[in-house]
Design a protein around this motif. Sequence first.
Motif, PDB file in Angstrom:
ATOM      1  N   UNK A   1      22.515  48.411  31.547  1.00 20.46           N
ATOM      2  CA  UNK A   1      23.291  47.487  30.716  1.00 20.46           C
ATOM      3  C   UNK A   1      24.051  48.270  29.648  1.00 20.46           C
ATOM      4  N   UNK A   2      25.352  48.067  29.594  1.00 12.74           N
ATOM      5  CA  UNK A   2      26.166  48.806  28.625  1.00 12.74           C
ATOM      6  C   UNK A   2      25.727  48.545  27.191  1.00 12.74           C
ATOM      7  N   UNK A   3      25.209  47.334  26.936  1.00 20.00           N
ATOM      8  CA  UNK A   3      24.805  47.031  25.568  1.00 20.00           C
ATOM      9  C   UNK A   3      23.632  47.900  25.123  1.00 20.00           C
ATOM     10  N   UNK A   4      22.819  48.389  26.089  1.00 19.85           N
ATOM     11  CA  UNK A   4      21.710  49.261  25.721  1.00 19.85           C
ATOM     12  C   UNK A   4      22.233  50.589  25.186  1.00 19.85           C
ATOM     13  N   UNK A   5      23.299  51.081  25.783  1.00 16.44           N
ATOM     14  CA  UNK A   5      23.910  52.319  25.292  1.00 16.44           C
ATOM     15  C   UNK A   5      24.519  52.082  23.917  1.00 16.44           C
ATOM     16  N   UNK A   6      25.294  50.992  23.797  1.00 13.43           N
ATOM     17  CA  UNK A   6      25.954  50.708  22.525  1.00 13.43           C
ATOM     18  C   UNK A   6      24.949  50.423  21.416  1.00 13.43           C
ATOM     19  N   UNK A   7      23.792  49.839  21.773  1.00 15.05           N
ATOM     20  CA  UNK A   7      22.825  49.489  20.732  1.00 15.05           C
ATOM     21  C   UNK A   7      22.251  50.713  20.031  1.00 15.05           C
TER      22      UNK A   7
ATOM     23  N   UNK B 228      24.447  59.638  26.324  1.00 16.14           N
ATOM     24  CA  UNK B 228      25.634  58.943  26.798  1.00 16.14           C
ATOM     25  C   UNK B 228      26.567  58.596  25.643  1.00 16.14           C
ATOM     26  N   UNK B 229      26.010  58.192  24.509  1.00 18.28           N
ATOM     27  CA  UNK B 229      26.836  57.910  23.333  1.00 18.28           C
ATOM     28  C   UNK B 229      27.643  59.136  22.941  1.00 18.28           C
ATOM     29  N   UNK B 230      27.053  60.310  23.092  1.00 20.23           N
ATOM     30  CA  UNK B 230      27.759  61.548  22.749  1.00 20.23           C
ATOM     31  C   UNK B 230      29.059  61.709  23.525  1.00 20.23           C
ATOM     32  N   UNK B 231      29.153  61.091  24.710  1.00 15.89           N
ATOM     33  CA  UNK B 231      30.337  61.252  25.560  1.00 15.89           C
ATOM     34  C   UNK B 231      31.460  60.285  25.210  1.00 15.89           C
ATOM     35  N   UNK B 232      31.194  59.327  24.331  1.00 22.00           N
ATOM     36  CA  UNK B 232      32.213  58.356  23.929  1.00 22.00           C
ATOM     37  C   UNK B 232      32.816  58.808  22.601  1.00 22.00           C
ATOM     38  N   UNK B 233      34.106  59.201  22.558  1.00 19.96           N
ATOM     39  CA  UNK B 233      34.689  59.732  21.319  1.00 19.96           C
ATOM     40  C   UNK B 233      34.589  58.767  20.144  1.00 19.96           C
TER      41      UNK B 233
ATOM     42  N   UNK C 149      33.287  62.332  31.721  1.00 16.29           N
ATOM     43  CA  UNK C 149      34.026  61.643  30.670  1.00 16.29           C
ATOM     44  C   UNK C 149      33.454  60.239  30.537  1.00 16.29           C
ATOM     45  N   UNK C 150      34.004  59.467  29.597  1.00 14.54           N
ATOM     46  CA  UNK C 150      33.430  58.161  29.333  1.00 14.54           C
ATOM     47  C   UNK C 150      33.600  57.207  30.512  1.00 14.54           C
ATOM     48  N   UNK C 151      34.723  57.284  31.214  1.00 14.59           N
ATOM     49  CA  UNK C 151      34.921  56.384  32.338  1.00 14.59           C
ATOM     50  C   UNK C 151      33.921  56.666  33.451  1.00 14.59           C
ATOM     51  N   UNK C 152      33.666  57.938  33.705  1.00 15.95           N
ATOM     52  CA  UNK C 152      32.668  58.250  34.736  1.00 15.95           C
ATOM     53  C   UNK C 152      31.283  57.795  34.302  1.00 15.95           C
ATOM     54  N   UNK C 153      31.049  57.800  33.010  1.00 17.53           N
ATOM     55  CA  UNK C 153      29.764  57.339  32.492  1.00 17.53           C
ATOM     56  C   UNK C 153      29.612  55.826  32.669  1.00 17.53           C
ATOM     57  N   UNK C 154      30.678  55.079  32.378  1.00 12.65           N
ATOM     58  CA  UNK C 154      30.627  53.632  32.578  1.00 12.65           C
ATOM     59  C   UNK C 154      30.437  53.297  34.056  1.00 12.65           C
ATOM     60  N   UNK C 155      31.090  54.064  34.923  1.00  8.35           N
ATOM     61  CA  UNK C 155      30.918  53.849  36.357  1.00  8.35           C
ATOM     62  C   UNK C 155      29.475  54.090  36.757  1.00  8.35           C
ATOM     63  N   UNK C 156      28.892  55.169  36.240  1.00  9.65           N
ATOM     64  CA  UNK C 156      27.492  55.480  36.519  1.00  9.65           C
ATOM     65  C   UNK C 156      26.585  54.349  36.026  1.00  9.65           C
ATOM     66  N   UNK C 157      26.860  53.863  34.808  1.00  8.35           N
ATOM     67  CA  UNK C 157      26.042  52.788  34.244  1.00  8.35           C
ATOM     68  C   UNK C 157      26.129  51.534  35.098  1.00  8.35           C
ATOM     69  N   UNK C 158      27.348  51.167  35.490  1.00  4.68           N
ATOM     70  CA  UNK C 158      27.526  49.957  36.280  1.00  4.68           C
ATOM     71  C   UNK C 158      26.879  50.087  37.655  1.00  4.68           C
ATOM     72  N   UNK C 159      27.044  51.260  38.280  1.00  7.46           N
ATOM     73  CA  UNK C 159      26.489  51.458  39.616  1.00  7.46           C
ATOM     74  C   UNK C 159      24.965  51.462  39.599  1.00  7.46           C
ATOM     75  N   UNK C 160      24.379  51.887  38.492  1.00  7.14           N
ATOM     76  CA  UNK C 160      22.927  52.028  38.422  1.00  7.14           C
ATOM     77  C   UNK C 160      22.254  50.946  37.601  1.00  7.14           C
TER      78      UNK C 160
END
Length: 323
Positions: A90-96, A40-45, A76-87
């Motif tokens: 926690x976004x911080x796990x991706x960012x960590x 998922x990090x790979x998808x965030x420029x 894209x990153x927005x679709x990824x955030x939507x997927x994360x929120x829907x499922x």
Amino acid sequence: MISKTICQQGRGEPVVFYVPETAQPGLSRTALGVCAFCAMVNRNPTYRDVFFDPFAERLFAEGAVDGQHILDRLTDWQSELTFADENGIARRLVASVLWRKTFMQSRAEQALENGAQQIVVLGSGLDTIGLRLSGSHSQVPVFEVDRPETIAAKRFLISRNFGVPPNIRYTAVDFARETTLNKLLELDYNHNIGTVFIAEVSLEYVPPAEVAEVYQMVRSNRSPATRFLTSFASTESVSQSMGESDDIGNVVAGAGEPFLFNVAPDEVSDFATEQGFFVLDHLYGSARIVDYIAALGLSIDVMDFPIEQLDASSFSLCRLKPH
């Protein structure tokens, strides 16, 4: 296919997490989850400029049930955030992933520059640091240690998709009958030269007595160039005293892989001293994470979660030197 894990925080509403189901026998679900976060990090420029794992997506696609279908949804990153929120991810796990992976890789490279000549990854799971360093440090032997079933699954996935570089050696250890050091010595590991030992979120799953054995093994390598890069998970009580939740501790328990070893951040220095080590770096807590992110060239504003949501059990990271 993703399976649901519900964890009760103790305060407020239950938090729902989704943990990938493994398609390969022997793969840890939590290790596969971290692989998914790397993908998922790979998808965030912005994130990708700081940390890029060119192997994570393929490993997740083949390691997880329906992994490729999940990745195909993340265009894209927005679709990824939507997927994360829907499922409930926690976004911080991706960012960590940014500070965990960059910390381990940068400190390993620094140790190699300062005289270490080999790397041992303990509880390697699907971590790809050996592959990521194989281009720039192809002459450095990398020994990856894990349970036989985990190593078999990893070797299969790496061999089929990328090929195993000649400097990487997978070391299967039956911890009930074998010692890690003896298995390493069978594979031409040299315990007399500088070594980078890495235990990134792996000792947390090991009983304290076995953790002490690992520290003894690392300490018995007396080269001045040896370094131990490791992580510590906080206890739930420490998380609550810091006003933070213990989501991660609950999640891994819900996935059937509970933490068995914990050291609170303010106790790490004393613990390391008791084990015969100096603390060279210790990264933990919101304030230090903000400073670390800034040192990577990122503003805290680019993080996709409020920094005050940082989970106390998101792990503190340490660079240790044996006495």
